[in-house]
Scaffold this active site. Structure first.
Site, PDB file in Angstrom:
ATOM      1  N   SER A 119      -1.757   0.886  -5.863  1.00 47.72           N
ATOM      2  CA  SER A 119      -2.861   2.272  -4.941  1.00 47.72           C
ATOM      3  C   SER A 119      -3.750   2.285  -5.168  1.00 47.72           C
ATOM      4  O   SER A 119      -4.033   2.039  -5.391  1.00 47.72           O
ATOM      5  CB  SER A 119      -1.332   2.409  -4.612  1.00 47.72           C
ATOM      6  OG  SER A 119      -1.312   3.769  -2.990  1.00 47.72           O
ATOM      7  N   HIS A 232       3.675  -1.672   3.026  1.00 44.79           N
ATOM      8  CA  HIS A 232       2.863  -1.186   1.020  1.00 44.79           C
ATOM      9  C   HIS A 232       3.610  -1.281  -0.164  1.00 44.79           C
ATOM     10  O   HIS A 232       4.024  -1.003  -1.114  1.00 44.79           O
ATOM     11  CB  HIS A 232       2.384   0.572   1.715  1.00 44.79           C
ATOM     12  CG  HIS A 232       1.976   1.401   0.543  1.00 44.79           C
ATOM     13  ND1 HIS A 232       0.218   0.672  -0.306  1.00 44.79           N
ATOM     14  CD2 HIS A 232       2.062   2.644  -0.210  1.00 44.79           C
ATOM     15  CE1 HIS A 232      -0.005   1.450  -0.955  1.00 44.79           C
ATOM     16  NE2 HIS A 232       0.960   2.594  -1.386  1.00 44.79           N
TER      17      HIS A 232
END
Length: 256
Positions: A119, A232
């Site tokens: 991320s 994600h």
């Protein structure tokens, strides 16, 4: 380089954890080290966390997962976190916390240091690969590449970004561009592995495509693993498989 260290409870009986305070540009910054208990000549993974402040904080179980694959892992918290000095700037001067963390890692591992970013850590890894010539490989998993794109994609992060960057991409573009590693990515000689779930709405796949395109244009060595059905966060079984595949890929880069 290293200021203090103390043992930390480990979730894995085969992995030793330690919390380390180290120096970064005159600031004392904290991070966590995970190393196999079995003596050996281990390569290093610099694990660059996502999020900011308590969001996305380093998880002992996560770095122990990689250490159990036969690596020494060091994960900086970044400045301003968990009692560390300074202020987390979301890929501003805090990029040096990652750059100096490589030296901490080398104190415990051999000279092969791989960057593994998740991320927000993606942009930290790209800068580290640009600013250090001694990186064996870079893996960016659901990684941020361009903060302007992050501002557009994530309305919930705009207040934080405006506060740290001094405005929006329209009013403070220089601050956003100063953080953009794609403008200097050709300075890195490391091989890159891009991993992204194509249903990711935290860091949109466009960020991965931007990095891939830049590497292609520069003729830089890279590989992409795109997962059409994942967001994600990968499901547990897929996550374990990907961790093993990433560690195998890193080992292969050392042989080239």
């Amino acid at each position: 380089m290293i200021d203090k260290k103390k043992p930390y409870p480990s979730p894995n009986p085969h992995v030793r954890l330690m919390e380390i305070i180290y120096w970064s540009e005159g600031l004392r910054v904290k991070g966590m080290l995970a190393e196999p208990k079995e003596p050996g000549n281990y390569s290093g993974i610099l694990y660059l966390r996502g999020g900011i402040q308590s969001i996305g904080m380093v998880r002992p179980a996560r770095i122990a997962q990689f250490a159990a694959q036969g690596f020494v892992v060091f994960a900086p918290y970044y400045r301003g976190n968990r009692g560390g000095e300074g202020r987390d700037e979301f890929a501003g001067a805090d990029r040096w916390d990652a750059v100096h963390a490589v030296d901490v890692l080398k104190h415990y591992s051999n000279e092969n240091v791989h960057l593994l970013a998740f991320s927000r850590g993606g942009i930290m890894a790209l800068w580290t690969a640009i600013l250090r010539p001694d990186i064996a490989s870079v893996v960016t998993w659901a990684g941020v590449t361009d903060t302007v794109l992050t501002y557009k994609e994530r309305p919930d992060m705009r207040r934080m970004m405006k506060r740290l960057y001094g405005g929006t991409p329209n009013t403070a573009l220089a601050e956003y561009e100063e953080r953009n590693p794609l403008l200097r990515i050709e300075e890195s000689a490391a091989p890159f592995l891009i991993i992204h779930g194509l249903k990711d709405e935290n860091v949109y796949p466009a960020q991965a495509f931007l990095l891939e395109e830049a590497l292609k244009l520069n003729g830089q060595t890279h590989e992409t693993w795109y997962f059409p059905d994942y967001t994600h966060f990968f499901p547990p079984a897929a996550n374990r498989q990907t961790v093993q595949a990433v560690c195998k890929w890193m080992g292969e880069q050392e042989k080239k």
